[in-house]
Scaffold this active site. Structure first.
Site, mmCIF file in Angstrom:
data_model
loop_
_atom_site.group_PDB
_atom_site.id
_atom_site.type_symbol
_atom_site.label_atom_id
_atom_site.label_comp_id
_atom_site.label_asym_id
_atom_site.label_seq_id
_atom_site.Cartn_x
_atom_site.Cartn_y
_atom_site.Cartn_z
ATOM 1 C CE1 TYR A 123 -2.642 -3.389 1.221
ATOM 2 C CE2 TYR A 123 -4.427 -1.599 0.966
ATOM 3 C CZ TYR A 123 -4.080 -2.970 0.815
ATOM 4 O OH TYR A 123 -4.980 -3.904 0.894
ATOM 5 C CE LYS A 170 3.820 -17.817 0.107
ATOM 6 N NZ LYS A 170 2.800 -19.091 0.162
ATOM 7 C CG ASP A 203 0.162 -20.456 2.040
ATOM 8 O OD1 ASP A 203 0.663 -19.775 2.773
ATOM 9 O OD2 ASP A 203 0.651 -21.112 0.917
ATOM 10 C CG ASP A 227 -7.534 -5.247 2.326
ATOM 11 O OD1 ASP A 227 -8.655 -5.102 3.054
ATOM 12 O OD2 ASP A 227 -7.142 -4.680 1.244
#
Ligand code: NAI
Length: 331
Positions: A123, A170, A203, A227
């Site tokens: 962002y 991640k 994930d 988000d």
């Protein structure tokens, strides 16, 4: 008396804002609202989606209650929501998701809190065309922002008597950026031995949240994962119509529903005011009106459990106004 900046917003915003204001008043909290306009309506009226009055009012009051703002897709206008978060360095996005009883949902015992870093990651707004056929977006993760969000998560867990913080990342793929976020979270965790700490790859986290959400408590993560996973948690707890969010900085905070301006329901008295009312609950807690916050939350839980005066998204046939009135009667 508290003075608070009010942004009624776009689409369903004005209707759900009216609802929240009436409920706060009925709970006996008197607030002097300083109303300012932002978003598409402000653009049409004042030539800017974020007029100076919004900034000066928030600089004065330090606290805002905000209904959703429309961000036209591809119009060149940057999201005002992101703009406000950046401008006031509202670095922590707090999104609690708790099951509302009586709804037809896979789980009845969801009690999750997503704490999303609100100022960097993808962002950062640094995006450009490398060539006609290649676009590049820059993901930024800094030690400073990672440390303050991790600290915020642990402090929140301590204050609310929570047991565990899970860092989501991640780092197996983004070894440097998410690796830094994870390293810093681990370092901060050592300062809070009372709180259990673990980490999960994003994930796997998405799957675990669907299969066994009860395993989790407070979760802290970079902007984009926050988000996405906070909407997943909102879905588990009862839908976007019920889940609030708070954007919190060093000395300023803006409270809002997680959902957007739902243009298809605008002006139709059909929007669920629940998320806006829950945003008001978070705001009341923040300004130390804890008793009023608790009473509004319990009344909303009771209203939804009874199921008679709720909007269509909750399986009822009431309008925004009828749901608001029923809630006020319960209060
Ligand atoms: P949305 O959240 O407005 O709508 C998603 C779905 O949920 C739609 O089917 C909508 O009708 C429904 N929904 C949302 N809130 C509801 C409510 N209170 N009661 C009943 N149903 C409700 O998301 P969408 O359609 O992606 O975005 C619409 C606009 O809102 C866009 O311009 C977007 O940029 C903006 N937006 C603003 C946010 C904010 O101000 N914080 C957050 C998310 C989106």
């Amino acid at each position: 008396m508290h003075t608070i900046t009010l942004i009624r917003g776009d689409g369903i915003g004005p209707e759900i804002a009216d609802s929240a204001l009436a409920v706060i008043e009925a709970a006996g909290v008197h607030i002097k609202w300083e109303e300012v306009e932002a978003g598409v309506n402000a653009l049409e009226k004042h030539g800017s989606p974020l007029p100076d009055q919004v900034i000066s009012s928030l600089n004065k009051t330090n606290i805002g209650l905000k209904a959703p703002l429309t961000t036209p897709v591809g119009s060149g206008i940057r999201s005002i929501n992101v703009e406000l978060r950046m401008k006031f360095d509202l670095f922590a996005n707090l999104r609690p998701a708790k099951s509302f009883p009586g709804l037809d949902l896979p789980y009845q015992d969801i009690d999750l809190v997503v704490i999303r870093e609100n100022t960097e990651d993808l962002y950062s707004g640094i995006e450009y065309m490398v060539s006609e056929d290649i676009a590049e977006s820059i993901k930024i993760i800094s030690r400073k922002a990672s440390e303050r969000i991790a600290r915020f998560a642990f402090d929140y867990a301590m204050e609310k008597g929570r047991k565990k913080v899970t860092a989501v990342h991640k780092a197996n793929i983004m070894k440097l950026s998410d690796g830094l976020f994870l390293d810093v979270a681990r370092e901060v965790a050592e300062e809070y031995p009372q709180i259990e700490f673990e980490d999960r790859i994003v994930d796997n986290m998405a799957m675990q949240l669907v299969l066994k959400p009860q395993q989790y408590d407070v979760m802290v993560m970079p902007n984009l994962y926050g988000d996405i996973l906070s909407d997943l948690c909102a879905g588990l707890a009862g839908g976007l119509g019920l889940v609030p969010g708070a954007n919190i900085g060093k000395n300023k905070a803006i409270f809002e529903p997680v959902h957007g301006s739902a243009p298809k329901y605008a002006g139709k008295d059909q929007a669920n005011p629940g998320a806006m009312i829950m945003a008001a609950v978070l705001m009341l807690e923040h300004i130390n009106e804890k008793e009023a916050a608790r009473r509004i939350e319990s009344a909303l839980f009771a209203l939804i459990k009874e199921g008679k005066h709720v909007t269509a998204d909750l399986g009822g046939s009431a309008g925004t106004k009828e749901m608001t009135k029923a809630l006020i009667d319960l209060l």
